[in-house]
Design an enzyme around this catalytic site. Structure first.
Site, mmCIF file in Angstrom:
data_model
loop_
_atom_site.group_PDB
_atom_site.id
_atom_site.type_symbol
_atom_site.label_atom_id
_atom_site.label_comp_id
_atom_site.label_asym_id
_atom_site.label_seq_id
_atom_site.Cartn_x
_atom_site.Cartn_y
_atom_site.Cartn_z
ATOM 1 N N CYS A 2 61.188 62.629 -29.746
ATOM 2 C CA CYS A 2 61.055 63.201 -31.087
ATOM 3 C C CYS A 2 59.875 62.564 -31.820
ATOM 4 O O CYS A 2 59.404 61.492 -31.462
ATOM 5 C CB CYS A 2 62.301 62.917 -31.908
ATOM 6 S SG CYS A 2 63.832 63.188 -31.047
ATOM 7 N N ARG A 27 54.268 65.895 -27.662
ATOM 8 C CA ARG A 27 55.380 65.114 -27.103
ATOM 9 C C ARG A 27 56.561 65.989 -26.714
ATOM 10 O O ARG A 27 57.493 65.516 -26.058
ATOM 11 C CB ARG A 27 55.863 64.084 -28.150
ATOM 12 C CG ARG A 27 54.830 63.031 -28.458
ATOM 13 C CD ARG A 27 55.046 62.453 -29.846
ATOM 14 N NE ARG A 27 56.287 61.730 -29.956
ATOM 15 C CZ ARG A 27 56.390 60.418 -29.920
ATOM 16 N NH1 ARG A 27 55.308 59.689 -29.736
ATOM 17 N NH2 ARG A 27 57.541 59.834 -30.067
ATOM 18 N N ASN A 101 64.527 58.753 -34.433
ATOM 19 C CA ASN A 101 64.210 58.858 -33.005
ATOM 20 C C ASN A 101 65.056 57.845 -32.274
ATOM 21 O O ASN A 101 65.192 56.712 -32.750
ATOM 22 C CB ASN A 101 62.743 58.482 -32.736
ATOM 23 C CG ASN A 101 61.798 59.573 -33.152
ATOM 24 O OD1 ASN A 101 62.223 60.613 -33.626
ATOM 25 N ND2 ASN A 101 60.517 59.316 -32.984
ATOM 26 N N LYS A 485 54.643 63.380 -4.189
ATOM 27 C CA LYS A 485 53.821 62.847 -5.291
ATOM 28 C C LYS A 485 52.363 62.831 -4.879
ATOM 29 O O LYS A 485 51.489 63.176 -5.650
ATOM 30 C CB LYS A 485 54.243 61.414 -5.665
ATOM 31 C CG LYS A 485 55.471 61.275 -6.518
ATOM 32 C CD LYS A 485 55.337 61.691 -7.959
ATOM 33 C CE LYS A 485 55.619 63.130 -8.184
ATOM 34 N NZ LYS A 485 56.947 63.637 -8.175
ATOM 35 N N HIS A 504 59.708 63.156 18.477
ATOM 36 C CA HIS A 504 60.043 64.536 18.827
ATOM 37 C C HIS A 504 58.944 65.506 18.417
ATOM 38 O O HIS A 504 59.208 66.682 18.189
ATOM 39 C CB HIS A 504 61.390 64.903 18.195
ATOM 40 C CG HIS A 504 62.483 63.998 18.646
ATOM 41 N ND1 HIS A 504 63.060 64.104 19.894
ATOM 42 C CD2 HIS A 504 63.056 62.922 18.053
ATOM 43 C CE1 HIS A 504 63.962 63.141 20.028
ATOM 44 N NE2 HIS A 504 63.964 62.408 18.927
HETATM 45 C C1 F6R Z 1 57.279 67.529 -8.590
HETATM 46 C C2 F6R Z 1 58.041 68.303 -9.531
HETATM 47 C C3 F6R Z 1 58.754 69.505 -9.044
HETATM 48 C C4 F6R Z 1 60.096 69.665 -9.772
HETATM 49 C C5 F6R Z 1 60.744 71.001 -9.377
HETATM 50 C C6 F6R Z 1 62.083 71.180 -10.038
HETATM 51 O O1 F6R Z 1 56.678 66.428 -9.167
HETATM 52 O O2 F6R Z 1 58.077 67.998 -10.694
HETATM 53 O O3 F6R Z 1 58.947 69.480 -7.673
HETATM 54 O O4 F6R Z 1 60.915 68.598 -9.426
HETATM 55 O O5 F6R Z 1 59.900 72.066 -9.749
HETATM 56 O O6 F6R Z 1 61.961 71.215 -11.415
HETATM 57 P P1 F6R Z 1 63.197 70.947 -12.348
HETATM 58 O O7 F6R Z 1 63.624 69.547 -12.144
HETATM 59 O O8 F6R Z 1 62.670 71.196 -13.740
HETATM 60 O O9 F6R Z 1 64.257 71.917 -11.951
#
Ligand code: F6R
Length: 608
Positions: A2, A27, A101, A485, A504
């Site tokens: 917030c 934010r 907040n 990532k 495999h």
């Molecule tokens: C990867 C990422 C996505 C989300 C996926 C699900 O960094 O952010 O793989 O995890 O799109 O999104 P939510 O969690 O919003 O359902």
């Protein structure tokens, strides 16, 4: 999270409040409101949705006269996003207005007491408790009332407060939620973040925990919780607006990684009572928990990876069979949901189309659905039978970091709870798990502060073509997330494999110089993993190992080792993920990619 803005001075407050709030829009929020004292009474305007709505209703603030006011953009925690739940909140006669907040952890207890004393609540928020509590303690001395309230509240808060009786004074206070104050040419201003004040001043005071500020148009006094006056020095802000939005971090992703210790704490602490785990929102009696025969975890992307971790944790700790599925597969595979199956849908946004469809499919088939969701009031949160929120706050970077970390925490809490109720662990073990949970934020912080080592390593691999992540058991789950990532923000091809699968097929992909990241946090699997490391190294791979402190053996096998602090065998993913997030981040930065908005990706995938 917030946003807070407050102003007292010679100018009309409302336009300044709206302008400040607009600088905090990045934010994330779901509703907004302002309260301004017009010389006779405190007027309040609140609206669900974009700030634009509030601006339209108040004609840019011009319809709200007065030179003292507070404003807020709300990211819902307690109670759905709505006009009535939006801040500010007032005491019973409307003579005190508060914006807040943070999270008041003991608000239910306080609310009960206030209700007994005749206070009526109009919203579902924890914040309204503060307004009534101030009313209860107010005897003509605002500072005294504030300190008394501080003694009663548990949790985190940054507050902006105005009292009708003190039309020249604006109050601010904080604990574990940021707040800054500054002088402008026309008055004094408070805000939860630097961008809101940059237009008016670059010299600000950062309020520290349990400090209170009393501001007038051209004066400012600071107090501690004992009402003793304290001295503070202003800090000159050099950042431009763009950097200020990111709190001085280069990217939102880095900022959000650094928010993980707090997000983790916010997620577990309201659910820990002494040596017990209490998850009220689960709405399941011990009998209900014992009746669960199977868990079906459904999600997409990183949330799915959190689910894979959940499978290892639930099965290992609570001895409940768990199936994990990608929501896009689950919804079309005619899933078997026998009686006694509890479906858990995990989602940061709460709006992911496939996850929502999986939830609906499960409910149509008669299964109970528990949502683990970050965005309050989102579709998944609304449609699930019960919802357990992760308190990560808004995530701006497309690649999830802090929300994923909080999903892990929610799963740990559930697993410990289920394990205890089902007689799989003792009270003493619960206590140990709670102690381990409490240690995680500092351990995560330690790993984040070690970022230079990872940055240096990442810079050597900016030109990598393929990267493999390997692990066994729960380390396979974190390999999946580490690999995602890296690939999603650096565009380097990467894959995760259960290390035992190498032979495999995958091992034929290893050639001279291929980077393999091996995760080994499970002591009983160290030897097996070291064999896998040796296998790939013999074929020319360069191996980065992420392992637990004390595992010296691995130094001989791997080329580069990153150590994570010790925790129990189920919580290691929360630590192992930090270097992997940093690795993906620095590779992306080094390759000049758009870290926060990678190509072709959206933060919320609301279409199939
Ligand atoms: C990867 C990422 C996505 C989300 C996926 C699900 O960094 O952010 O793989 O995890 O799109 O999104 P939510 O969690 O919003 O359902």
């Amino acid at each position: 999270m917030c946003g807070i803005v407050g102003y007292v001075g010679e100018k009309q407050a409302a336009p300044i409040l709206l302008d400040g709030l607009s600088k905090l829009e990045y934010r994330g929020y779901d509703s907004a409101g302002i309260a301004v004292f017009d010389g006779e009474k405190i007027n309040m305007t609140k609206a669900k949705g974009r700030l634009k709505v509030l601006e339209e209703i108040t004609h840019g603030g011009s319809t709200m006269p007065g030179v003292l006011g507070v404003g807020h953009t709300r990211w819902a925690t307690h109670g759905e996003p709505s006009d009535v739940n939006a801040h500010p909140h007032l005491n019973r006669d409307g003579s005190i207005a508060v914006v807040h907040n943070g999270i008041i952890e003991n608000y239910l207890k306080l609310k009960k007491k206030l209700v007994k004393k005749g206070y009526e609540f109009v919203s579902d928020t924890d914040t309204e408790v503060i307004a009534h509590l101030l009313d209860y303690y107010y005897d003509g001395n605002p500072l005294r009332a504030i300190t008394k309230v501080m003694h009663r509240m548990e949790g985190s808060y940054a507050l902006g407060i105005i009292f009708k009786d003190f039309p020249d004074e604006l109050y601010a206070v904080r604990k574990d939620s940021p707040l800054i104050v500054g002088h402008t040419e026309t008055g004094s201003i408070i805000a939860s973040d630097v961008p809101a004040v940059l237009k008016y001043t670059r010299d600000v005071y950062f309020i520290e925990n349990e400090e209170i500020v009393r501001m007038e148009k051209d004066s400012m006094e600071f107090f501690n919780v004992d009402e003793e006056q304290i001295e503070k020095e202003p800090v000159h802000i050099e950042w431009d607006v763009d950097a200020a939005e990111k709190g001085g971090y280069e990217h939102f992703m880095l900022k959000e990684m650094y928010e993980q210790p707090k997000a983790i704490t916010d997620t577990f602490s309201p659910r820990i009572r002494g040596n017990e785990i209490v998850i009220e929102e689960l709405n399941m009696s011990d009998e209900d928990i014992r009746a669960v025969k199977k868990l079906m975890i459904v999600a997409c992307g990183s949330a799915y990876h959190a689910g894979v971790t959940g499978k290892y944790v639930f099965e290992g700790m609570a001895r409940i069979p768990v199936e994990v599925d990608l929501a896009s597969e689950f919804r079309y595979r005619d899933p078997i949901l026998e009686e006694g199956t509890l479906v858990i849908v995990i989602s940061q946004s709460g709006e992911t189309a496939d996850s929502l469809a999986a939830l609906r499919e499960s409910r149509e088939r008669g299964a109970k659905v528990l949502g683990i969701v970050n965005v309050v009031g989102s579709s998944i949160a609304r449609e699930a039978d019960n919802v357990m929120y992760t308190w990560a706050g808004p995530e701006i970077a497309v690649a999830t970091t802090k929300a994923y970390s909080c999903q892990l925490i929610a799963l740990y809490l559930l697993a410990v709870k289920f394990a205890k109720v089902r007689g799989q662990i003792s009270d003493a073990q619960v206590k140990e798990y709670i102690e381990d949970l409490k240690r995680l934020p500092d351990q995560v912080e330690l790993l984040l502060n070690n970022k230079n080592k990872i940055q240096k390593f990442a810079n050597r691999y900016l030109a990598a073509k393929d990267v493999f992540f390997i692990g066994r058991g729960i380390d396979y789950a974190i390999s999946l997330e580490g690999s995602l990532k890296l690939k999603e923000i650096s565009y380097i091809h990467s894959e995760a494999y259960a290390a035992g699968e190498l032979k495999h097929g995958t091992i034929s992909l290893i050639e001279e110089g291929t980077l393999v990241t091996a995760v080994l946090t499970q002591e009983d699997l160290f030897k097996k993993m070291i064999s896998n490391i040796v296998e790939v190294r013999t074929r020319g791979a360069f191996v980065l190992a992420v392992t637990t402190e004390g595992n010296d053996e691995v130094k001989k096998a791997a080329d580069y080792v990153i150590y994570i602090p010790r925790t129990n065998r189920f919580f290691t993913n929360s630590l192992a993920i930090i270097p992997l997030q940093l690795f993906g981040y620095y590779i992306s930065v080094g390759r000049g990619c758009d870290v926060d908005k990678p190509r072709n990706l959206a933060k919320s995938v609301t279409v199939e």
